[in-house]
Design a protein around this motif. Structure first.
Motif, short mmCIF file in Angstrom:
data_model
loop_
_atom_site.label_atom_id
_atom_site.label_comp_id
_atom_site.label_asym_id
_atom_site.label_seq_id
_atom_site.Cartn_x
_atom_site.Cartn_y
_atom_site.Cartn_z
N SER A 194 39.84 -36.56 45.42
CA SER A 194 40.79 -35.95 46.09
C SER A 194 40.06 -35.55 47.62
O SER A 194 38.69 -35.18 47.43
CB SER A 194 41.51 -34.39 45.74
OG SER A 194 40.52 -33.83 45.17
N PRO A 220 39.81 -32.65 50.82
CA PRO A 220 40.34 -31.41 51.47
C PRO A 220 41.08 -31.88 52.59
O PRO A 220 41.09 -32.75 53.24
CB PRO A 220 39.31 -30.61 51.78
CG PRO A 220 38.19 -31.07 51.05
CD PRO A 220 38.43 -32.55 50.89
N LYS A 271 34.94 -25.31 43.23
CA LYS A 271 36.32 -24.68 43.59
C LYS A 271 37.60 -25.56 43.62
O LYS A 271 38.70 -25.08 43.48
CB LYS A 271 35.96 -24.35 45.09
CG LYS A 271 34.78 -23.32 45.34
CD LYS A 271 34.90 -22.53 46.78
CE LYS A 271 34.33 -23.42 47.69
NZ LYS A 271 34.55 -23.15 48.92
N GLU A 272 37.42 -26.75 43.79
CA GLU A 272 38.49 -27.85 43.99
C GLU A 272 38.91 -28.18 42.29
O GLU A 272 40.07 -28.27 41.88
CB GLU A 272 38.13 -28.97 44.59
CG GLU A 272 39.18 -30.14 44.53
CD GLU A 272 38.70 -31.39 45.18
OE1 GLU A 272 39.37 -32.26 45.00
OE2 GLU A 272 37.82 -31.26 46.03
N PRO A 290 42.52 -23.64 44.50
CA PRO A 290 42.34 -24.91 43.68
C PRO A 290 43.51 -25.45 42.75
O PRO A 290 44.37 -24.20 42.54
CB PRO A 290 41.23 -24.34 42.63
CG PRO A 290 41.12 -22.76 42.83
CD PRO A 290 41.81 -22.78 44.05
N ASP A 304 34.09 -32.70 53.80
CA ASP A 304 35.42 -32.43 54.34
C ASP A 304 36.08 -33.45 54.93
O ASP A 304 37.08 -33.83 54.79
CB ASP A 304 35.49 -31.42 55.28
CG ASP A 304 35.08 -29.86 54.69
OD1 ASP A 304 35.34 -29.77 53.38
OD2 ASP A 304 34.65 -28.87 55.29
#
Length: 483
Positions: A205, A207, A137-138, A13, A83
């Protein structure tokens, strides 16, 4: 209801973290609350729904099983869609779709329509929930991840306590003539609030490493779980015809085809739905056996307890919801205790300790109901419910961490998704299997039905005890597959 509260391994991250990360976390928690409430409240409202819409007792089972089955088969694919197309986008699609499906549930005029809407809820929930874990997590820097995931426990605990009470009150109050329909309508303000918050505060954003979808694998797995659950729900009502046993055998065949297909897919260099190597790891297979048995027992106990109080003792939905508070409080207390360091110190022993407490609670409930007969009061069952909830919390708190510690780092994503899907499948099997045992026992009496079901519950818990011995001794130990 997803209860995996452990933080998966961080995927690099941003160091500074997302500017609006704490507000965004509140948005994600709102979606989690919607899922948890839709599991809890339908168990409580099942008798009222059937009384209004008609249908056989299996309607109550399908209302719960349809939701969890759809979520079980859709969870891994839901995460991969995030994703591929962006987590915020899929979160928005999921939360708006879930809200629309909730409205469809509230407007249902027949059992079939309601069950179809519940399946839609489950599929959209499978799209919605995985995005939250990935977004956390990001958005959060490594040093704040534990605090972010730690917020799940109190919020889920409050929902577990307040959800059934709210559902019981809504059904009893019959606001504007809505009755049980109000339990689905409460998702509308929650869903719209979550959607507005997601559009404003979640990062856009995407991944960089998207995996391809394994749609044939999803189709095979969907067929297998339907062949397994359908005869368990419908077979009793129809006198166990030959095709019910043929479907159960067919489920095993389709699962074998699925396993073979996943192996071929991986050898061809494509992304499998489930990494086949996982099943060669003792920790993971032990976790699947223990997890499936445990979550089957957990979901089945919740449903049968609610049915017993309302159908057997004639309690109102609100009184039944209040009676279940000790179990929820026991679970919350266990999570707090485990999070304070008990899980780290005891490791796998905490799971076995929790299972002993659950076994004592279920045995205590069986003894209480046998001795009390029809003279059951909330105070008489409180000690047993506290023990059941406390023990279940002790089991659940370290479970995912310990199971995932027995797999390779590269397999963690697939293993985590598979375990969460097994948790949902256990929920569906609990409703199907223990619900069927309960309704079959009604041919004698309600008291007999609940006693037989509690004996089956004890059997599932003993299977969990045996499976837990295959787990690593501590979390983050045995990453190489050793023990």
């Amino acid at each position: 209801m997803t209860t995996e509260l452990t933080a998966p391994h961080p995927a690099a991250p941003a160091v500074a973290g997302h500017r609006w990360r704490w507000i965004a976390l509140a948005v994600i928690l709102t979606a989690e609350v919607m899922d948890l409430l839709d599991v809890l409240v339908t168990n409580l409202a099942g008798p009222a729904i059937r009384a209004n819409l008609g249908g056989s007792p299996t309607v109550i089972q399908w209302i719960g099983a349809g939701y969890t089955l759809a979520m079980a088969v859709g969870l891994v694919t839901g995460g991969r869609l995030g994703d591929l197309y962006g987590r915020r986008r899929m979160f928005l699609v999921g939360v708006l779709g879930f809200t629309a499906a909730s409205v469809a549930c509230a407007l249902a005029g027949s059992p079939g329509t309601l069950i179809a809407a519940r399946v839609a809820q489950g599929l959209l929930g499978a799209l919605l929930l995985p995005q939250g874990l990935g977004l956390i997590k990001e958005m959060f820097p490594p040093e704040q991840l534990a605090a972010a995931f730690g917020a799940f426990g109190p919020v889920m605990g409050i929902s577990a306590v307040g959800g059934p009470i709210l559902a019981g009150w809504l059904v009893d109050a019959d606001l504007a003539g809505t009755g049980w329909r109000a339990i689905f309508l409460i998702n509308v303000p929650l869903g719209l609030l979550a959607a507005l918050g997601a559009a404003r505060f979640l990062p856009a954003s995407r991944p960089g490493h998207a995996t391809r979808l394994d749609l044939p694998g999803v189709a095979l797995l969907s067929v297998a779980v339907f062949l397994l659950v359908h005869p368990l729900v419908q077979g009793r009502e129809l006198g166990w015809p030959w095709w019910s046993f043929a479907m159960l055998a067919g489920a095993a065949v389709v699962l074998a085809v699925f396993a073979r297909y996943e192996q071929r897919r991986q050898r061809a260099g494509r992304d499998p739905l489930v990494v086949p190597a996982l099943f060669r790891r003792r920790a993971f297979t032990g976790g699947l056996v223990a997890g499936l048995a445990f979550f089957t027992a957990l979901a089945g106990f919740s449903l049968v307890f609610s049915l017993y109080l309302q159908l057997g003792l004639g309690w109102s939905p609100l009184r039944a919801g209040l009676a279940g508070v000790p179990q929820a409080l026991g679970m919350v207390a266990a999570f707090v205790l485990a999070g304070a360091g008990l899980a780290r110190r005891l490791g796998r022993r905490l799971i076995h300790l929790g299972l002993v407490v659950v076994l004592a609670g279920v045995a205590g409930m069986l003894l209480t109901l046998t001795l009390a007969g029809s003279d059951v009061t909330p105070w008489r069952i409180t000690p047993a419910l506290l023990a059941v909830g406390f023990g279940m919390g002790l089991v659940m708190a370290p479970f995912f961490d310990i199971v995932l510690s027995g797999v390779e780092e590269a397999e963690t994503g697939s293993a985590s998704g598979t375990l969460t899907a097994v948790q949902q499948l256990g929920g569906a099997l609990g409703v199907a299997l223990l619900g069927t045992v309960f309704f079959d026992g009604l041919t004698d009496s309600v008291s007999h039905a609940v006693r037989v079901t509690l004996l089956a519950e004890l059997g599932l818990l003993l299977v969990t005890v045996a499976g837990a011995f295959l787990l690593p001794r501590r979390a983050r130990e045995g990453a190489d597959g050793g023990h």
